[in-house]
Design a protein around this motif. Structure first.
Motif, PDB file in Angstrom:
ATOM      1  N   UNK A 224       0.626  -1.202   0.059  1.00 50.86           N
ATOM      2  CA  UNK A 224       0.078   0.061   0.097  1.00 50.86           C
ATOM      3  C   UNK A 224       0.927   1.320  -0.059  1.00 50.86           C
ATOM      4  N   UNK A 225       0.140   2.518  -0.212  1.00 55.39           N
ATOM      5  CA  UNK A 225       0.886   3.695  -0.197  1.00 55.39           C
ATOM      6  C   UNK A 225       1.180   3.932   1.141  1.00 55.39           C
ATOM      7  N   UNK A 226       2.182   4.277   1.596  1.00 56.86           N
ATOM      8  CA  UNK A 226       2.581   4.483   3.164  1.00 56.86           C
ATOM      9  C   UNK A 226       1.786   6.018   3.455  1.00 56.86           C
ATOM     10  N   UNK A 227       1.979   6.979   2.651  1.00 56.40           N
ATOM     11  CA  UNK A 227       1.461   8.347   3.393  1.00 56.40           C
ATOM     12  C   UNK A 227      -0.218   8.095   3.413  1.00 56.40           C
ATOM     13  N   UNK A 228      -0.835   7.222   2.524  1.00 55.45           N
ATOM     14  CA  UNK A 228      -2.356   7.133   2.482  1.00 55.45           C
ATOM     15  C   UNK A 228      -2.744   6.376   3.677  1.00 55.45           C
TER      16      UNK A 228
ATOM     17  N   UNK B 137       1.807   7.075  17.272  1.00 55.61           N
ATOM     18  CA  UNK B 137       3.061   7.531  17.360  1.00 55.61           C
ATOM     19  C   UNK B 137       4.281   6.471  17.269  1.00 55.61           C
ATOM     20  N   UNK B 138       5.134   6.242  16.466  1.00 48.88           N
ATOM     21  CA  UNK B 138       5.422   7.491  15.470  1.00 48.88           C
ATOM     22  C   UNK B 138       4.578   7.410  14.184  1.00 48.88           C
ATOM     23  N   UNK B 139       3.981   5.797  14.141  1.00 50.46           N
ATOM     24  CA  UNK B 139       3.229   5.755  12.878  1.00 50.46           C
ATOM     25  C   UNK B 139       2.166   4.642  13.186  1.00 50.46           C
ATOM     26  N   UNK B 140       1.287   4.402  12.240  1.00 48.51           N
ATOM     27  CA  UNK B 140       0.230   3.296  12.170  1.00 48.51           C
ATOM     28  C   UNK B 140      -0.930   3.871  12.583  1.00 48.51           C
ATOM     29  N   UNK B 141      -2.331   3.156  12.260  1.00 49.96           N
ATOM     30  CA  UNK B 141      -3.614   3.760  12.494  1.00 49.96           C
ATOM     31  C   UNK B 141      -4.407   2.299  12.759  1.00 49.96           C
ATOM     32  N   UNK B 142      -5.340   2.491  13.904  1.00 51.87           N
ATOM     33  CA  UNK B 142      -6.240   1.650  14.204  1.00 51.87           C
ATOM     34  C   UNK B 142      -7.621   2.175  14.231  1.00 51.87           C
TER      35      UNK B 142
ATOM     36  N   UNK C 154      -3.434  -0.295  10.437  1.00 56.35           N
ATOM     37  CA  UNK C 154      -2.267  -0.163   9.364  1.00 56.35           C
ATOM     38  C   UNK C 154      -1.127  -0.229   9.705  1.00 56.35           C
ATOM     39  N   UNK C 155      -0.126  -0.764   9.217  1.00 55.13           N
ATOM     40  CA  UNK C 155       1.616  -0.874   9.484  1.00 55.13           C
ATOM     41  C   UNK C 155       2.032  -0.248   8.391  1.00 55.13           C
ATOM     42  N   UNK C 156       2.162   1.103   8.308  1.00 53.52           N
ATOM     43  CA  UNK C 156       2.851   1.895   7.154  1.00 53.52           C
ATOM     44  C   UNK C 156       4.171   1.536   7.063  1.00 53.52           C
ATOM     45  N   UNK C 157       4.882   1.090   7.912  1.00 55.24           N
ATOM     46  CA  UNK C 157       6.457   0.746   7.835  1.00 55.24           C
ATOM     47  C   UNK C 157       6.560  -0.603   6.993  1.00 55.24           C
ATOM     48  N   UNK C 158       5.313  -1.281   6.918  1.00 57.45           N
ATOM     49  CA  UNK C 158       5.547  -2.571   5.884  1.00 57.45           C
ATOM     50  C   UNK C 158       4.550  -2.385   4.642  1.00 57.45           C
ATOM     51  N   UNK C 159       3.737  -1.112   4.529  1.00 57.40           N
ATOM     52  CA  UNK C 159       3.087  -0.873   3.588  1.00 57.40           C
ATOM     53  C   UNK C 159       1.774  -2.115   3.766  1.00 57.40           C
ATOM     54  N   UNK C 160       1.095  -2.251   4.727  1.00 54.20           N
ATOM     55  CA  UNK C 160       0.307  -3.409   4.936  1.00 54.20           C
ATOM     56  C   UNK C 160      -1.029  -2.727   5.639  1.00 54.20           C
ATOM     57  N   UNK C 161      -2.183  -3.379   5.449  1.00 52.67           N
ATOM     58  CA  UNK C 161      -3.364  -2.868   6.146  1.00 52.67           C
ATOM     59  C   UNK C 161      -4.200  -4.354   6.349  1.00 52.67           C
TER      60      UNK C 161
END
Length: 120
Positions: A16-20, A51-56, A70-77
């Motif tokens: 996935x797109x990291x920023x999105x 913090x610093x990244x990730x969303x639930x 989300x795990x932006x550091x792995x580009x995974x949702x």
């Protein structure tokens, strides 16, 4: 299909797109639009930025819920749909979400939960 109380579909989105997938506003917008596309009725939306990244987050729907991690550091949702009934627009909604996340690979699993048996 045996009668059950709930139907769960889990979807893994890769590359996935990291920023999105690290944006609360993007995740909220994408999931709420997808719920409408799938004709689900939104009750409440709660999305949390780590913090610093990730969303639930979770969207409570009249039919049950949609949950995301989300795990932006792995580009995974990881995305879960749990509903009290089946509906026709799930696949269309999943493919739409895949485009929004700019994911080039998804894996899905489906299960029924809460099987009922007749009491004599």
């Amino acid at each position: 299909m045996q009668k059950s109380l709930g139907y769960q579909t889990t979807v893994d989105f890769y590359n996935c797109n990291h920023d999105i997938i690290n944006s609360v506003s993007a995740i909220t917008d994408i999931l709420e639009k997808a719920a409408k596309l799938m004709q689900l009725n939104i009750v409440n939306t709660t999305i949390h930025q780590f913090s610093p990244i990730g969303i639930s987050g979770v969207i409570v729907i009249k039919e049950s819920h949609i949950a995301i991690h989300t795990w932006p550091e792995h580009n995974y949702v990881a995305l879960d749909f749990f509903t009290c009934s089946t509906f026709n627009d799930l696949e269309e909604g999943i493919l739409w979400i895949q485009k929004q996340f700019k994911s080039n690979k998804i894996e899905q699993q489906f299960s029924q939960r809460g099987f009922l048996t007749k009491m004599i």
